[in-house]
Design a protein around this motif. Structure first.
Motif, PDB file in Angstrom:
ATOM      1  N   ILE A  80      48.201 -30.504  -4.613  1.00 62.57           N
ATOM      2  CA  ILE A  80      48.771 -29.536  -3.657  1.00 62.57           C
ATOM      3  C   ILE A  80      48.248 -28.140  -3.954  1.00 62.57           C
ATOM      4  CG2 ILE A  80      50.907 -28.517  -2.783  1.00 62.57           C
ATOM      5  CD1 ILE A  80      52.304 -31.175  -3.646  1.00 62.57           C
ATOM      6  N   GLU A  81      48.461 -27.695  -5.196  1.00 61.11           N
ATOM      7  CA  GLU A  81      48.013 -26.343  -5.578  1.00 61.11           C
ATOM      8  C   GLU A  81      46.490 -26.256  -5.644  1.00 61.11           C
ATOM      9  OE1 GLU A  81      50.121 -23.424  -6.756  1.00 61.11           O
ATOM     10  OE2 GLU A  81      51.255 -24.531  -5.258  1.00 61.11           O
ATOM     11  N   MET A  82      45.844 -27.333  -6.104  1.00 64.62           N
ATOM     12  CA  MET A  82      44.380 -27.303  -6.164  1.00 64.62           C
ATOM     13  C   MET A  82      43.786 -27.167  -4.762  1.00 64.62           C
ATOM     14  SD  MET A  82      43.164 -29.939  -9.197  1.00 64.62           S
ATOM     15  CE  MET A  82      43.900 -31.417  -8.513  1.00 64.62           C
ATOM     16  N   GLY A  83      44.366 -27.904  -3.817  1.00 64.10           N
ATOM     17  CA  GLY A  83      43.869 -27.812  -2.448  1.00 64.10           C
ATOM     18  C   GLY A  83      44.020 -26.422  -1.873  1.00 64.10           C
ATOM     19  N   LEU A  84      45.141 -25.769  -2.175  1.00 55.50           N
ATOM     20  CA  LEU A  84      45.350 -24.398  -1.698  1.00 55.50           C
ATOM     21  C   LEU A  84      44.367 -23.434  -2.343  1.00 55.50           C
ATOM     22  CD1 LEU A  84      49.266 -24.272  -1.686  1.00 55.50           C
ATOM     23  CD2 LEU A  84      47.742 -24.495   0.287  1.00 55.50           C
ATOM     24  N   ASP A  85      43.893 -23.788  -3.548  1.00 55.28           N
ATOM     25  CA  ASP A  85      42.945 -22.925  -4.251  1.00 55.28           C
ATOM     26  C   ASP A  85      41.491 -23.254  -3.908  1.00 55.28           C
ATOM     27  OD1 ASP A  85      42.260 -20.842  -6.032  1.00 55.28           O
ATOM     28  OD2 ASP A  85      41.942 -22.288  -7.656  1.00 55.28           O
ATOM     29  N   GLY A  86      41.282 -24.067  -2.876  1.00 52.99           N
ATOM     30  CA  GLY A  86      39.925 -24.296  -2.410  1.00 52.99           C
ATOM     31  C   GLY A  86      39.257 -25.547  -2.947  1.00 52.99           C
ATOM     32  N   VAL A  87      39.955 -26.348  -3.722  1.00 53.21           N
ATOM     33  CA  VAL A  87      39.368 -27.616  -4.166  1.00 53.21           C
ATOM     34  C   VAL A  87      39.228 -28.527  -2.946  1.00 53.21           C
ATOM     35  CG1 VAL A  87      39.772 -29.695  -5.554  1.00 53.21           C
ATOM     36  CG2 VAL A  87      40.278 -27.437  -6.510  1.00 53.21           C
ATOM     37  N   GLU A  88      38.043 -29.067  -2.765  1.00 55.89           N
ATOM     38  CA  GLU A  88      37.771 -29.895  -1.585  1.00 55.89           C
ATOM     39  C   GLU A  88      37.745 -31.393  -1.900  1.00 55.89           C
ATOM     40  OE1 GLU A  88      35.112 -26.898   1.150  1.00 55.89           O
ATOM     41  OE2 GLU A  88      34.073 -28.040  -0.412  1.00 55.89           O
ATOM     42  N   ILE A  89      37.469 -31.741  -3.163  1.00 58.93           N
ATOM     43  CA  ILE A  89      37.408 -33.149  -3.559  1.00 58.93           C
ATOM     44  C   ILE A  89      38.406 -33.379  -4.692  1.00 58.93           C
ATOM     45  CG2 ILE A  89      35.967 -35.009  -4.473  1.00 58.93           C
ATOM     46  CD1 ILE A  89      33.544 -33.590  -3.268  1.00 58.93           C
ATOM     47  N   PHE A  90      39.344 -34.273  -4.446  1.00 62.91           N
ATOM     48  CA  PHE A  90      40.343 -34.635  -5.459  1.00 62.91           C
ATOM     49  C   PHE A  90      39.990 -36.015  -6.001  1.00 62.91           C
ATOM     50  CE2 PHE A  90      42.389 -32.408  -1.895  1.00 62.91           C
ATOM     51  CZ  PHE A  90      42.748 -31.218  -2.528  1.00 62.91           C
ATOM     52  N   THR A  91      40.090 -36.167  -7.310  1.00 65.38           N
ATOM     53  CA  THR A  91      39.790 -37.464  -7.925  1.00 65.38           C
ATOM     54  C   THR A  91      41.025 -37.966  -8.650  1.00 65.38           C
ATOM     55  OG1 THR A  91      39.028 -36.551 -10.036  1.00 65.38           O
ATOM     56  CG2 THR A  91      37.410 -36.711  -8.249  1.00 65.38           C
ATOM     57  N   ASN A  92      41.206 -39.274  -8.639  1.00 62.68           N
ATOM     58  CA  ASN A  92      42.342 -39.866  -9.344  1.00 62.68           C
ATOM     59  C   ASN A  92      41.890 -41.152 -10.026  1.00 62.68           C
ATOM     60  OD1 ASN A  92      44.733 -41.615  -9.846  1.00 62.68           O
ATOM     61  ND2 ASN A  92      45.834 -39.908  -8.934  1.00 62.68           N
ATOM     62  N   SER A  93      41.961 -41.147 -11.347  1.00 60.88           N
ATOM     63  CA  SER A  93      41.638 -42.340 -12.139  1.00 60.88           C
ATOM     64  C   SER A  93      42.946 -42.984 -12.544  1.00 60.88           C
ATOM     65  CB  SER A  93      40.819 -41.954 -13.360  1.00 60.88           C
ATOM     66  OG  SER A  93      41.180 -40.686 -13.838  1.00 60.88           O
ATOM     67  N   SER A  94      43.156 -44.232 -12.102  1.00 60.79           N
ATOM     68  CA  SER A  94      44.457 -44.866 -12.243  1.00 60.79           C
ATOM     69  C   SER A  94      44.409 -46.120 -13.103  1.00 60.79           C
ATOM     70  CB  SER A  94      45.023 -45.239 -10.865  1.00 60.79           C
ATOM     71  OG  SER A  94      45.481 -44.100 -10.178  1.00 60.79           O
ATOM     72  N   GLY A  95      45.595 -46.451 -13.632  1.00 63.84           N
ATOM     73  CA  GLY A  95      45.876 -47.743 -14.243  1.00 63.84           C
ATOM     74  C   GLY A  95      47.132 -48.248 -13.573  1.00 63.84           C
ATOM     75  N   SER A  96      47.043 -48.566 -12.296  1.00 63.55           N
ATOM     76  CA  SER A  96      48.197 -48.897 -11.465  1.00 63.55           C
ATOM     77  C   SER A  96      48.256 -50.405 -11.257  1.00 63.55           C
ATOM     78  CB  SER A  96      48.095 -48.171 -10.121  1.00 63.55           C
ATOM     79  OG  SER A  96      49.226 -48.414  -9.325  1.00 63.55           O
ATOM     80  N   HIS A  97      49.379 -51.022 -11.634  1.00 66.32           N
ATOM     81  CA  HIS A  97      49.497 -52.478 -11.624  1.00 66.32           C
ATOM     82  C   HIS A  97      50.007 -53.001 -10.289  1.00 66.32           C
ATOM     83  CE1 HIS A  97      53.658 -51.321 -12.417  1.00 66.32           C
ATOM     84  NE2 HIS A  97      54.027 -52.543 -12.094  1.00 66.32           N
ATOM     85  N   HIS A  98      49.836 -54.289 -10.110  1.00 66.90           N
ATOM     86  CA  HIS A  98      50.265 -54.952  -8.878  1.00 66.90           C
ATOM     87  C   HIS A  98      51.735 -55.320  -8.942  1.00 66.90           C
ATOM     88  CE1 HIS A  98      50.747 -58.851  -6.495  1.00 66.90           C
ATOM     89  NE2 HIS A  98      50.604 -57.897  -5.591  1.00 66.90           N
ATOM     90  N   VAL A  99      52.436 -55.007  -7.875  1.00 69.31           N
ATOM     91  CA  VAL A  99      53.773 -55.520  -7.598  1.00 69.31           C
ATOM     92  C   VAL A  99      53.748 -55.961  -6.139  1.00 69.31           C
ATOM     93  CG1 VAL A  99      56.223 -54.944  -7.379  1.00 69.31           C
ATOM     94  CG2 VAL A  99      54.920 -54.046  -9.295  1.00 69.31           C
ATOM     95  N   LEU A 100      54.430 -57.038  -5.830  1.00 71.89           N
ATOM     96  CA  LEU A 100      54.457 -57.482  -4.441  1.00 71.89           C
ATOM     97  C   LEU A 100      54.890 -56.341  -3.518  1.00 71.89           C
ATOM     98  CD1 LEU A 100      56.097 -61.024  -4.760  1.00 71.89           C
ATOM     99  CD2 LEU A 100      53.679 -60.486  -4.417  1.00 71.89           C
ATOM    100  N   ARG A 101      54.143 -56.146  -2.453  1.00 72.12           N
ATOM    101  CA  ARG A 101      54.454 -55.167  -1.409  1.00 72.12           C
ATOM    102  C   ARG A 101      54.291 -53.713  -1.872  1.00 72.12           C
ATOM    103  NH1 ARG A 101      58.177 -59.182  -1.726  1.00 72.12           N
ATOM    104  NH2 ARG A 101      58.440 -60.529   0.082  1.00 72.12           N
ATOM    105  N   LYS A 102      53.538 -53.480  -2.944  1.00 70.04           N
ATOM    106  CA  LYS A 102      53.379 -52.114  -3.464  1.00 70.04           C
ATOM    107  C   LYS A 102      52.160 -51.394  -2.898  1.00 70.04           C
ATOM    108  CE  LYS A 102      52.168 -49.713  -7.798  1.00 70.04           C
ATOM    109  NZ  LYS A 102      51.867 -49.876  -9.227  1.00 70.04           N
ATOM    110  N   ALA A 103      51.114 -52.131  -2.528  1.00 71.36           N
ATOM    111  CA  ALA A 103      49.832 -51.502  -2.190  1.00 71.36           C
ATOM    112  C   ALA A 103      49.973 -50.460  -1.096  1.00 71.36           C
ATOM    113  CB  ALA A 103      48.812 -52.569  -1.783  1.00 71.36           C
TER     114      ALA A 103
END
Length: 699
Positions: free
Chosen positions: A186-209
């Protein structure tokens, strides 16, 4: 002006502490990204060491080996002329941080520590790491000597900063930060960041995707921008399955979607995007521009490198796509199948053994193994050399090519129907027919001699012979006799798992599969150390309701007609004597509650955090059309009595695929005691008082 950028994101099947294998997969992803023209490559969270290292993060070896892998990456020509963003633990001023290390051409640009740590449910990041609490603050990080010798840098920036390239600005988030109410984007976007990156370790749960996809798209819907998400995939050695779903989004729309379930160890998405689309999108959002004019700036690390193509090169850009979600039944078919494949190939066993009773739970487990065989054959057909090599290793045949799922199933899957005098011919026939249709190597055996031998030992020692209640015995005697049968099934399962292949003249052993569903575990409707005790359990996090739907899915999609009679049969343990040759014992009658009720109890207890009184108050409204307050009170009391009496069984629960957020998995996901005052006297008095109030109000 150059404005079209090419970026890559990855889903990698990393394995905790497999530094050599993890490095190979990282290199492969970089090679693919570069071959597709990407100038920036993002990988999953903690990809160098693997996300699930747990208390190994305390060990200095984990930090050392992570830097040794980073050294290899920095030295390699493969990482030249592309910004590489990798994840690893870093010790800064004697504090451990979960970090992104971003580098280019043998120079580390920035080490960005995680700000919001995942510390609920399956996650314990605060146990091993400390969140970076200095917003928009950067410090000097003194590099280890092995890295200094490669980069020529003594110190590098460490902290909350963004990268300013020649043509754009990038800012990093790490997994949980996307889910936090005050996400950095949110704040990065307001400061002119155009590309956001997210490196995740997000697991599967039914109906979560859908929740993850919605969060990514909404991250740029209000503020504009490009969002790139990488994720771990596969099983890294525990109960979780990380489901990939790498994606790229722009201005609130999905641009690229990775597979959610796949046997590919390395998957790379590359998209070419026009920065001017971000700038024009933002231009007309006046509220965003007013807020941007007041935002506190982030420290910027200047990078003498461009992500965009030269001005005179015309590059087509990617267009938005519609995200394709799997149904819950497809998720059950695919997720646990991929999880089982990882366990099988990495344990280097020769296959699975399943006690197949002919009921819904064990049949669903068998169908998941059959689905795994389908996925393996499909992957080999599509040219996956790694899957082919693993299949050949498992069957011990260097020339083998798995083409037919039933034939592959015959090689790696043994099912066993363990009959007793209390078993019906119907369940025996159902198990045999299903085994024939999926192709498993099937064994029929009778264990009466073993049961009688064990009970005979007791009779010789005590001079007393226990009887079933229908034969005049007490409930204690009847329960003990049922438990003996259940535990002997577990002993036989392990015996046959170790020696069946030996008896057939084949090498190796088998992993024993359990098949207790999440509702039975919650209620404790199982014998401690019975055939629910196994090496792993692919359905231990799934409700009976979902499993029934999955059985219907398999009937329709795999044409397993044997499932039709399995679906219509009432669930039964078959541990009590038959009456006129027919089963008289049913699970729901034994439990004193239905499976549908159990799912509701579990969700209220775990997800809604309801104790006995709160659960009663919620259910008198939920069930007002079908139950009186007195009946609701009785049901809630019965559940909590049974839950607390049987909670100790969860300490021995077979490691299970995590698929439901009301799993009772002890000391892993569900941190509750296992010794209770089972009278719940104070709580039940509050319920009684409340339902008397309800009665007066309705009078």
């Amino acid at each position: 002006m150059s404005r079209v950028v090419a970026v890559a994101t990855c889903a990698l099947n990393q394995w905790a502490l497999d530094f050599e294998g993890n490095l190979e997969r990282i290199f492969k992803s970089i090679d693919i990204a570069k071959s597709k023209g990407a100038r920036y490559r993002l990988g999953p969270e903690l990809e160098i060491c693997g996300y699930g290292c747990s208390d190994h993060y305390y060990e200095s070896d984990t930090l050392l080996h992570s830097f040794q892998v980073l050294e290899k990456l920095l030295q390699s020509p493969a990482t030249q002329d592309i910004i590489c963003d990798v994840g690893m633990p870093v010790l800064h001023r004697n504090v451990r941080y979960n970090c992104r290390v971003i580098f280019l051409n043998k120079k580390i640009l920035l080490i960005r520590p995680k700000i919001s740590l995942a510390n609920a449910g399956n996650y314990r990041e605060l146990r091993w790491f400390t969140p970076w609490s200095k917003a928009r603050h950067v410090e000097e990080y003194f590099l280890p000597r092995i890295i200094q010798e490669v980069t020529g840098q003594e110190t590098v920036p460490f902290g909350d900063a963004v990268l300013a390239t020649k043509d754009t600005c990038l800012g990093a988030e790490i997994c949980e930060e996307l889910w936090a109410p005050n996400s950095p984007h949110i704040e990065m976007g307001l400061d002119g960041v155009e590309i956001f990156t997210n490196s995740s370790g997000s697991h599967h749960v039914l109906r979560k995707a859908h929740a993850r996809v919605d969060l990514v798209n909404s991250a740029t819907a209000k503020n504009g921008g490009i969002y790139i998400l990488a994720n771990q995939k596969g099983c890294d050695g525990d109960r979780l399955y990380y489901d990939g779903c790498a994606m790229i989004s722009m201005n609130g729309e999905t641009i690229a979607q990775g597979s959610q379930f796949s046997l590919d160890d390395v998957e790379v998405l590359v998209a070419t995007l026009d920065l001017e689309d971000v700038r024009s999108y933002r231009a007309e959002i006046s509220s965003r521009n007013l807020a941007a004019s007041k935002v506190s700036p982030y420290p910027r690390v200047k990078v003498d490198f461009a992500l965009s193509c030269p001005d005179d090169v015309a590059v087509p850009t990617c267009m938005p796509i519609q995200w394709r979600h799997h149904s819950p039944e497809e998720e059950i078919s695919l997720g646990p199948a991929c999880w089982l494949w990882d366990y099988l190939r990495r344990s280097k066993q020769a296959g699975f053994l399943l006690p197949l009773s002919g009921g819904i739970d064990s049949s669903a487990t068998a169908c998941i193994v059959y689905s795994m065989c389908h996925q393996v054959c499909l992957a080999v057909k599509n040219g996956n050399a790694d899957v082919l090599a693993d299949a050949r290793m498992i069957v011990n045949d260097e020339t083998y090519i798995p083409k037919d799922p039933r034939e592959f199933c015959k090689r790696i899957f043994t099912t066993c129907y363990m009959a007793s005098e209390n078993s019906s011919q119907d369940t025996c026939n159902r198990a045999k027919l299903l085994a024939e249709q999926i192709g498993s190597y099937h064994i029929n055996l009778n264990m009466d001699a073993a049961v009688k031998a064990v009970v005979g030992i007791f009779s010789v020692v005590t001079g007393r012979t226990p009887q079933f209640s229908v034969c005049g015995g007490s409930s204690r005697e009847s329960l003990a006799l049922q438990n003996v049968q259940a535990r002997i099934r577990m002993v036989l399962a392990y015996l046959f798992a170790q020696l069946t292949l030996w008896a057939r003249g084949m090498p190796g052993g088998l992993l024993v599969l359990g098949s207790a569903n999440v509702d039975e575990s919650l209620r404790g409707y199982m014998t401690k150390y019975d055939c629910s005790s196994a090496d792993i359990n692919p359905i231990g996090g799934m409700s009976k309701t979902d499993l029934k739907n999955f059985i219907q899915y398999c009937l329709e999609n795999f044409q397993l007609t044997a499932l039709r009679s399995i679906m219509s049969a009432p669930p039964t343990a078959e541990l009590e004597p038959l009456v006129d040759g027919q089963v008289a014992q049913t699970d729901e009658a034994d439990m004193g509650m239905t499976y549908a009720e159990l799912s509701i109890y579990g969700k209220l207890r775990k997800i809604a955090k309801a104790g006995p009184y709160s659960m009663f108050c919620k259910l008198i409204n939920m069930w007002k059309e079908i139950c009186t307050p007195r009946e609701v009170a009785s049901k809630v009391k019965h559940f909590f009595r049974m839950y607390s009496v049987n909670r100790h069984k969860m300490t021995t629960l077979t490691p299970s695929y995590h698929a439901e957020n009301y799993s009772p998995d002890d000391n892993r996901f569900d941190l509750r005691p296992f010794l209770y005052n089972t009278s719940w006297s104070w709580q039940f008095r509050c319920i009684d008082k409340q339902f008397r109030t309800c009665l007066k109000g309705s009078a």
